[in-house]
Design a protein around this motif. Structure first.
Motif, mmCIF file in Angstrom:
data_model
loop_
_atom_site.group_PDB
_atom_site.id
_atom_site.type_symbol
_atom_site.label_atom_id
_atom_site.label_comp_id
_atom_site.label_asym_id
_atom_site.label_seq_id
_atom_site.Cartn_x
_atom_site.Cartn_y
_atom_site.Cartn_z
ATOM 1 N N SER A 1 0.835 -1.206 0.000
ATOM 2 C CA SER A 1 0.000 0.000 0.000
ATOM 3 C C SER A 1 0.868 1.254 0.000
ATOM 4 C CB SER A 1 -0.935 -0.015 1.216
ATOM 5 O OG SER A 1 -1.799 -1.140 1.179
ATOM 6 N N TRP A 2 1.950 1.234 0.788
ATOM 7 C CA TRP A 2 2.872 2.380 0.770
ATOM 8 C C TRP A 2 3.515 2.543 -0.606
ATOM 9 C CZ3 TRP A 2 2.070 6.035 3.787
ATOM 10 C CH2 TRP A 2 1.873 5.893 5.164
ATOM 11 N N LEU A 3 3.852 1.421 -1.236
ATOM 12 C CA LEU A 3 4.456 1.494 -2.563
ATOM 13 C C LEU A 3 3.490 2.123 -3.569
ATOM 14 C CD1 LEU A 3 6.292 -1.952 -2.719
ATOM 15 C CD2 LEU A 3 7.365 0.310 -2.695
ATOM 16 N N GLU A 4 2.218 1.771 -3.476
ATOM 17 C CA GLU A 4 1.235 2.351 -4.377
ATOM 18 C C GLU A 4 1.075 3.848 -4.132
ATOM 19 O OE1 GLU A 4 -0.149 1.031 -6.890
ATOM 20 O OE2 GLU A 4 0.274 -1.106 -6.592
ATOM 21 N N MET A 5 1.418 4.290 -2.921
ATOM 22 C CA MET A 5 1.377 5.724 -2.595
ATOM 23 C C MET A 5 2.676 6.428 -2.992
ATOM 24 S SD MET A 5 -1.532 6.604 -0.901
ATOM 25 C CE MET A 5 -1.110 7.912 0.253
ATOM 26 N N GLY A 6 3.641 5.646 -3.508
ATOM 27 C CA GLY A 6 4.932 6.224 -3.879
ATOM 28 C C GLY A 6 5.865 6.415 -2.706
ATOM 29 N N GLU A 7 5.551 5.792 -1.551
ATOM 30 C CA GLU A 7 6.356 5.943 -0.335
ATOM 31 C C GLU A 7 7.320 4.765 -0.207
ATOM 32 O OE1 GLU A 7 6.423 8.439 1.652
ATOM 33 O OE2 GLU A 7 4.586 9.562 1.255
ATOM 34 N N LEU A 8 8.394 4.770 -1.006
ATOM 35 C CA LEU A 8 9.318 3.641 -1.027
ATOM 36 C C LEU A 8 10.043 3.472 0.301
ATOM 37 C CD1 LEU A 8 8.751 4.059 -4.097
ATOM 38 C CD2 LEU A 8 11.111 3.318 -4.504
ATOM 39 N N ALA A 9 10.442 4.560 0.926
ATOM 40 C CA ALA A 9 11.185 4.467 2.185
ATOM 41 C C ALA A 9 10.315 3.848 3.283
ATOM 42 C CB ALA A 9 11.673 5.841 2.610
ATOM 43 N N ARG A 10 9.047 4.256 3.331
ATOM 44 C CA ARG A 10 8.151 3.682 4.345
ATOM 45 C C ARG A 10 7.915 2.201 4.081
ATOM 46 N NH1 ARG A 10 3.318 7.954 5.931
ATOM 47 N NH2 ARG A 10 4.665 9.487 6.944
ATOM 48 N N ALA A 11 7.753 1.841 2.814
ATOM 49 C CA ALA A 11 7.564 0.430 2.470
ATOM 50 C C ALA A 11 8.779 -0.386 2.885
ATOM 51 C CB ALA A 11 7.308 0.289 0.975
#
Length: 406
Positions: A314-324
């Motif tokens: 879900s984080w990746l789909e939000m563009g949040e690679l670091a959080r993922a």
């Protein structure tokens, strides 16, 4: 019916020693002869609950870091350490609507706000014993796995007027439903509703209709339950499930969002919300739900490696690679006891490679190495196939799909 305190076995769970001592002294002054057992942590409490049966449990809701009182009650009920004959009273210094809702959703016998007087404690305990003591023979039958005997005992209680009629009818309906005696469960619920409309009876009728695949009828019962008691959370959960079965994912999502708004401290509710939000591509909502699953499930080992994987996706789909990446790094700690951990970790590594192309070949090599040692479990296989396709590894994905078909 023994509702006196003299022979009762009591457990006090509180992280403050002074409160444990205060409650213990109050109970002894009220007539408890055997000194109450005490626990200062959830772990100590669960060990004591596992080792013996208690007549009365006084449990603080907030036990500091880790598990809280609701976790203890839910787990003890699930394992059979707290049964229909146990008086379980939740104690807390907090009084926010959110906390009260979370505490009461598990259905303790009473809720006590600190500071506690001896008179109030005595009133709550005696009221609980009056309700629970008649259930002792039923609890014994259920511990032996004898549902038929338990139902017969409940019928006898109804005939003789022993025990709380509402509790007896509710347990009878639950046992009938769990054992597949749908006509009996339906008969009990309809009789209850004729006397007084209550949410649990409408909800049980909704469950019965669901089992019969009468989905519009099930929806009607569950919506009636919510009208009768909006705070009765099982009705919301079952309604969302029925809406999903009808292919109405958007409606189910809205129901679960409303339910989480009322009471968010449920791993199962948040997990269901996370799944539907992902299906609807509501990524911000999915991130929020999966984050709650991981945080709520961590203290009780309810969080699974798959939950971390879904949060990372879900984080990746939000563009949040670091959080993922951070979620995947914590997976070992969050889901250490999950037997599928290494496979979901592998799926997470491959999923990251979709966004970081330099990681693709090392991740594929790691997958090959893992597959030489074991077969991908069915629970993870489809996720791996989907990710391989996203990586452009169509042939590899098709080989995996065909090679390990059930």
């Amino acid at each position: 019916m023994d509702t006196t305190l003299e022979r009762k076995v009591v457990l006090i769970i509180d992280d403050f020693q002074n409160m444990r001592a205060q409650l213990s002294q109050m109970l002894e002054s009220l007539g408890v002869k055997r000194k109450p057992d005490v626990a200062g942590t959830a772990e100590e409490a669960l060990e004591l609950l596992r080792s013996r049966h208690y007549d009365i449990v006084l449990c603080d809701y907030n036990l500091g870091e880790g598990m809280h009182g609701r976790h203890i009650l839910d787990m003890a009920r699930r394992e059979g350490w707290v049964d229909v004959s146990t008086v379980f009273i939740m104690v807390t210094a907090e009084n926010s609507a959110e906390m009260v809702m979370g505490a009461l959703e598990s259905g303790p016998d009473a809720y006590l706000a600190k500071p506690i007087t001896k008179e109030l404690l005595n009133s709550r305990v005696l009221k609980g014993l009056k309700r629970r003591s008649p259930m002792i023979p039923v609890a014994q039958a259920l511990r032996q796995g004898d549902t038929r005997q338990a139902l017969m005992l409940l019928d006898t209680m109804l005939e003789t007027g022993r025990g709380e009629r509402t509790d007896i009818l509710r347990l009878k309906a639950e046992l009938a439903l769990d054992s597949g005696a749908l006509e009996l469960a339906e008969e009990v619920c309809e009789a209850v509703i004729r006397e007084h409309p209550v949410a649990w009876a409408f909800t049980a009728l909704g469950q019965i209709a669901t089992k019969r695949r009468e989905l519009p009828r099930a929806e009607g019962f569950l919506r009636q339950a919510i009208v009768v008691a909006p705070q009765y959370m099982p009705a919301h959960d079952h309604l969302a499930a029925v809406l999903e079965l009808q292919g109405r994912s958007r409606d189910a999502l809205e129901v679960l969002q409303g339910a989480v708004g009322r009471s968010w401290r449920s791993v199962l509710r948040q997990r269901r919300l996370g799944w539907i939000a992902m299906q609807m591509r509501e990524w911000a909502l999915a991130c929020s739900a999966w984050q709650q699953v991981v945080e709520l499930g961590r203290p009780t080992a309810e969080a699974r490696a798959e939950d971390c994987f879904n949060l990372a996706c879900s984080w990746l789909e939000m563009g949040e690679l670091a959080r993922a990446a951070g979620v995947l790094e914590e997976m070992d700690e969050v889901a250490a006891s999950d037997p599928l951990l290494r496979w979901w970790a592998m799926a997470g590594r491959l999923r990251m490679a979709v966004h970081v192309q330099d990681d693709k070949e090392p991740a594929l090599d790691a997958l090959d190495g893992l597959m030489l040692r074991s077969i991908p479990p069915a629970e993870v296989r489809q996720a791996l196939v989907d990710i391989l396709r996203r990586l452009g590894e169509v042939t590899r994905a098709e080989v995996m799909r065909q090679q390990f078909q059930d």
